[in-house]
Design a protein around this motif. Structure first.
Motif, PDB file in Angstrom:
ATOM      1  N   TYR A 142       0.818  -1.212   0.000  1.00  0.00           N
ATOM      2  CA  TYR A 142       0.000   0.000   0.000  1.00  0.00           C
ATOM      3  C   TYR A 142       0.856   1.269   0.000  1.00  0.00           C
ATOM      4  N   VAL A 143       1.845   1.329   0.872  1.00  0.00           N
ATOM      5  CA  VAL A 143       2.672   2.532   1.026  1.00  0.00           C
ATOM      6  C   VAL A 143       3.493   2.859  -0.220  1.00  0.00           C
ATOM      7  N   PRO A 144       4.115   1.890  -0.884  1.00  0.00           N
ATOM      8  CA  PRO A 144       4.881   2.257  -2.090  1.00  0.00           C
ATOM      9  C   PRO A 144       4.047   2.948  -3.165  1.00  0.00           C
ATOM     10  N   GLY A 145       2.764   2.646  -3.225  1.00  0.00           N
ATOM     11  CA  GLY A 145       1.897   3.330  -4.182  1.00  0.00           C
ATOM     12  C   GLY A 145       1.798   4.815  -3.895  1.00  0.00           C
ATOM     13  N   PHE A 146       1.689   5.161  -2.620  1.00  0.00           N
ATOM     14  CA  PHE A 146       1.651   6.578  -2.252  1.00  0.00           C
ATOM     15  C   PHE A 146       2.993   7.258  -2.527  1.00  0.00           C
ATOM     16  N   ILE A 147       4.070   6.559  -2.247  1.00  0.00           N
ATOM     17  CA  ILE A 147       5.388   7.141  -2.515  1.00  0.00           C
ATOM     18  C   ILE A 147       5.561   7.372  -4.015  1.00  0.00           C
ATOM     19  N   TYR A 148       5.165   6.384  -4.814  1.00  0.00           N
ATOM     20  CA  TYR A 148       5.296   6.506  -6.265  1.00  0.00           C
ATOM     21  C   TYR A 148       4.419   7.639  -6.805  1.00  0.00           C
ATOM     22  N   THR A 149       3.183   7.705  -6.320  1.00  0.00           N
ATOM     23  CA  THR A 149       2.264   8.739  -6.801  1.00  0.00           C
ATOM     24  C   THR A 149       2.725  10.134  -6.394  1.00  0.00           C
ATOM     25  N   GLY A 150       3.200  10.280  -5.166  1.00  0.00           N
ATOM     26  CA  GLY A 150       3.572  11.597  -4.677  1.00  0.00           C
ATOM     27  C   GLY A 150       4.966  12.053  -5.046  1.00  0.00           C
ATOM     28  N   GLN A 151       5.906  11.118  -5.106  1.00  0.00           N
ATOM     29  CA  GLN A 151       7.304  11.516  -5.288  1.00  0.00           C
ATOM     30  C   GLN A 151       7.957  10.985  -6.560  1.00  0.00           C
ATOM     31  N   GLY A 152       7.388   9.976  -7.163  1.00  0.00           N
ATOM     32  CA  GLY A 152       7.952   9.446  -8.401  1.00  0.00           C
ATOM     33  C   GLY A 152       8.724   8.150  -8.208  1.00  0.00           C
ATOM     34  N   TRP A 153       9.141   7.642  -9.349  1.00  0.00           N
ATOM     35  CA  TRP A 153       9.786   6.334  -9.404  1.00  0.00           C
ATOM     36  C   TRP A 153      11.114   6.305  -8.652  1.00  0.00           C
ATOM     37  N   ALA A 154      11.943   7.281  -8.831  1.00  0.00           N
ATOM     38  CA  ALA A 154      13.276   7.279  -8.216  1.00  0.00           C
ATOM     39  C   ALA A 154      13.180   7.260  -6.692  1.00  0.00           C
ATOM     40  N   THR A 155      12.294   8.063  -6.138  1.00  0.00           N
ATOM     41  CA  THR A 155      12.138   8.098  -4.683  1.00  0.00           C
ATOM     42  C   THR A 155      11.617   6.768  -4.164  1.00  0.00           C
ATOM     43  N   MET A 156      10.704   6.138  -4.909  1.00  0.00           N
ATOM     44  CA  MET A 156      10.194   4.840  -4.478  1.00  0.00           C
ATOM     45  C   MET A 156      11.300   3.799  -4.467  1.00  0.00           C
ATOM     46  N   VAL A 157      12.113   3.775  -5.489  1.00  0.00           N
ATOM     47  CA  VAL A 157      13.209   2.805  -5.552  1.00  0.00           C
ATOM     48  C   VAL A 157      14.206   3.052  -4.421  1.00  0.00           C
ATOM     49  N   ILE A 158      14.534   4.302  -4.164  1.00  0.00           N
ATOM     50  CA  ILE A 158      15.455   4.630  -3.073  1.00  0.00           C
ATOM     51  C   ILE A 158      14.864   4.220  -1.730  1.00  0.00           C
ATOM     52  N   SER A 159      13.565   4.459  -1.542  1.00  0.00           N
ATOM     53  CA  SER A 159      12.900   4.072  -0.293  1.00  0.00           C
ATOM     54  C   SER A 159      12.933   2.567  -0.098  1.00  0.00           C
ATOM     55  N   LEU A 160      12.616   1.814  -1.136  1.00  0.00           N
ATOM     56  CA  LEU A 160      12.626   0.350  -1.025  1.00  0.00           C
ATOM     57  C   LEU A 160      14.041  -0.183  -0.801  1.00  0.00           C
ATOM     58  N   ALA A 161      15.018   0.438  -1.438  1.00  0.00           N
ATOM     59  CA  ALA A 161      16.405   0.025  -1.211  1.00  0.00           C
ATOM     60  C   ALA A 161      16.822   0.304   0.230  1.00  0.00           C
ATOM     61  N   GLY A 162      16.408   1.450   0.759  1.00  0.00           N
ATOM     62  CA  GLY A 162      16.721   1.782   2.151  1.00  0.00           C
ATOM     63  C   GLY A 162      16.078   0.821   3.130  1.00  0.00           C
ATOM     64  N   ILE A 163      14.829   0.466   2.892  1.00  0.00           N
ATOM     65  CA  ILE A 163      14.150  -0.491   3.769  1.00  0.00           C
ATOM     66  C   ILE A 163      14.802  -1.863   3.670  1.00  0.00           C
ATOM     67  N   SER A 164      15.197  -2.249   2.478  1.00  0.00           N
ATOM     68  CA  SER A 164      15.894  -3.537   2.310  1.00  0.00           C
ATOM     69  C   SER A 164      17.227  -3.531   3.043  1.00  0.00           C
ATOM     70  N   LEU A 165      17.952  -2.439   2.951  1.00  0.00           N
ATOM     71  CA  LEU A 165      19.226  -2.317   3.658  1.00  0.00           C
ATOM     72  C   LEU A 165      19.014  -2.383   5.166  1.00  0.00           C
ATOM     73  N   LEU A 166      17.973  -1.730   5.655  1.00  0.00           N
ATOM     74  CA  LEU A 166      17.653  -1.803   7.079  1.00  0.00           C
ATOM     75  C   LEU A 166      17.381  -3.238   7.501  1.00  0.00           C
ATOM     76  N   GLY A 167      16.660  -3.983   6.691  1.00  0.00           N
ATOM     77  CA  GLY A 167      16.399  -5.388   6.990  1.00  0.00           C
ATOM     78  C   GLY A 167      17.676  -6.209   7.059  1.00  0.00           C
ATOM     79  N   VAL A 168      18.579  -5.982   6.123  1.00  0.00           N
ATOM     80  CA  VAL A 168      19.855  -6.695   6.132  1.00  0.00           C
ATOM     81  C   VAL A 168      20.653  -6.354   7.383  1.00  0.00           C
ATOM     82  N   VAL A 169      20.673  -5.098   7.768  1.00  0.00           N
ATOM     83  CA  VAL A 169      21.398  -4.671   8.972  1.00  0.00           C
ATOM     84  C   VAL A 169      20.792  -5.325  10.217  1.00  0.00           C
TER      85      VAL A 169
END
Length: 76
Positions: free
Chosen positions: A36-63
């Protein structure tokens, strides 16, 4: 998912039903929020911000997984 449920049940010392219910509830709530949340990020901020957000969350999970295993290794 099936293996993780079995691991949660085997690790629970008491209240296995509660442990299993919390795990399954968290699993499905995470799925809802994660779709649900990535849709709002994509709609409000665009593709690049969504990809950066998902990469950051993935990195947090790895840490967090690394910290968990590091603590487990030190405890043994």
């Amino acid at each position: 998912h099936c293996v993780a449920t079995a691991v949660v049940n085997s690790m629970a010392e008491g209240n296995r039903g509660l442990a299993s219910a919390l795990y399954v509830s968290s699993y499905y709530c995470g799925g809802v929020v994660g779709s649900y949340v990535p849709g709002f990020i994509y709609t409000g901020q665009g593709w690049a911000t969504m990809v950066i957000s998902l990469a950051g969350i993935s990195l947090l999970g790895v840490v967090l997984i690394g910290i968990f295993f590091w603590r487990e290794e030190r405890a043994t």
